[in-house]
Design an enzyme around this catalytic site. Sequence first.
Site, PDB file in Angstrom:
ATOM      1  N   TYR A  39      21.401  -0.700 -21.565  1.00  0.00           N
ATOM      2  CA  TYR A  39      20.309  -0.866 -22.527  1.00  0.00           C
ATOM      3  C   TYR A  39      20.378  -2.215 -23.245  1.00  0.00           C
ATOM      4  CZ  TYR A  39      24.126   0.064 -25.701  1.00  0.00           C
ATOM      5  OH  TYR A  39      25.334  -0.028 -26.348  1.00  0.00           O
ATOM      6  N   GLY A  40      21.428  -3.014 -22.945  1.00  0.00           N
ATOM      7  CA  GLY A  40      21.651  -4.226 -23.729  1.00  0.00           C
ATOM      8  C   GLY A  40      21.666  -5.478 -22.882  1.00  0.00           C
ATOM      9  N   THR A  41      22.720  -6.257 -23.031  1.00  0.00           N
ATOM     10  CA  THR A  41      22.781  -7.581 -22.387  1.00  0.00           C
ATOM     11  C   THR A  41      22.967  -7.489 -20.876  1.00  0.00           C
ATOM     12  OG1 THR A  41      25.168  -7.718 -22.727  1.00  0.00           O
ATOM     13  CG2 THR A  41      23.757  -8.637 -24.464  1.00  0.00           C
ATOM     14  N   LEU A  42      23.160  -6.277 -20.342  1.00  0.00           N
ATOM     15  CA  LEU A  42      23.332  -6.119 -18.891  1.00  0.00           C
ATOM     16  C   LEU A  42      22.010  -5.867 -18.165  1.00  0.00           C
ATOM     17  CD1 LEU A  42      26.576  -3.917 -18.962  1.00  0.00           C
ATOM     18  CD2 LEU A  42      26.440  -6.286 -18.190  1.00  0.00           C
ATOM     19  N   GLU A 114      33.253  -4.368 -21.759  1.00  0.00           N
ATOM     20  CA  GLU A 114      32.720  -3.727 -22.967  1.00  0.00           C
ATOM     21  C   GLU A 114      33.836  -3.283 -23.907  1.00  0.00           C
ATOM     22  OE1 GLU A 114      29.814  -4.236 -23.483  1.00  0.00           O
ATOM     23  OE2 GLU A 114      28.797  -4.351 -21.555  1.00  0.00           O
TER      24      GLU A 114
HETATM   25  N1  PCA Z   1      26.114  -4.240 -22.729  1.00  0.00           N
HETATM   26  C1  PCA Z   1      25.984  -2.858 -22.421  1.00  0.00           C
HETATM   27  C2  PCA Z   1      26.211  -2.190 -23.733  1.00  0.00           C
HETATM   28  C3  PCA Z   1      25.758  -3.176 -24.733  1.00  0.00           C
HETATM   29  C4  PCA Z   1      25.718  -4.455 -23.991  1.00  0.00           C
HETATM   30  O1  PCA Z   1      25.335  -5.512 -24.392  1.00  0.00           O
HETATM   31  C5  PCA Z   1      24.600  -2.604 -21.905  1.00  0.00           C
HETATM   32  O2  PCA Z   1      23.846  -3.536 -21.596  1.00  0.00           O
HETATM   33  O3  PCA Z   1      24.231  -1.423 -21.802  1.00  0.00           O
END
Ligand code: PCA
Length: 189
Positions: A39-42, A114
Amino acid sequence: MSALRSALAIVIRTQNYSWQKKIDSTLKTLGKMTNVFVYGTLKQGQPNHRYMTDGSKGKGKYCGKGCTDEKFPLVIASEHNIPFLLNVPGSGHKIAGEIYLVDDQLLQFLDEFESCPKIYQRSPARIRVVEWEDKDNTLGVKPSGDGMLTCFLYSTTTYEREWLKLPYYNNYDAFGVQGQPKYIPRESR
Ligand code: PCA
């Protein structure tokens, strides 16, 4: 007529072969792949997405889009403006993200990346599938009849309590969309 028959034979052989290749590649990966919801930077278009699909840290396959079935607070916190899904189900919004199948090598890399379990913890969550890529089910994994799929996600119970007072988002973006604080990459990342 015999020309037609041999043409047909070639078509059948070719089709069998492409099926065989599909089945082979599925068998090679089956049983060792894990569903992960990011849900984030990935996510695609976000600063750390490359790890999910470039093969450098293990194998990852994009499966589609989804959102959490439960609401969670998604905040942007720390000096690097990092997204954190706080493990407080029922509060906040249903969170948008992407579903991947990853092999053990990539899963292990993601855990380290992470800082799991210190900063994030990888826990299972019900994901409502919004778009599913693998229509002919070559991956051997598919959403249930009601469109749900259980996936791991990186959420946190080890957050700082004042983060609960930060704004809650439903769709993270690292580049400041909708006034979200912009992600500040770390050199070591
Ligand atoms: N990376 C993981 C968790 C938060 C982040 O930045 C993601 O993208 O889900």
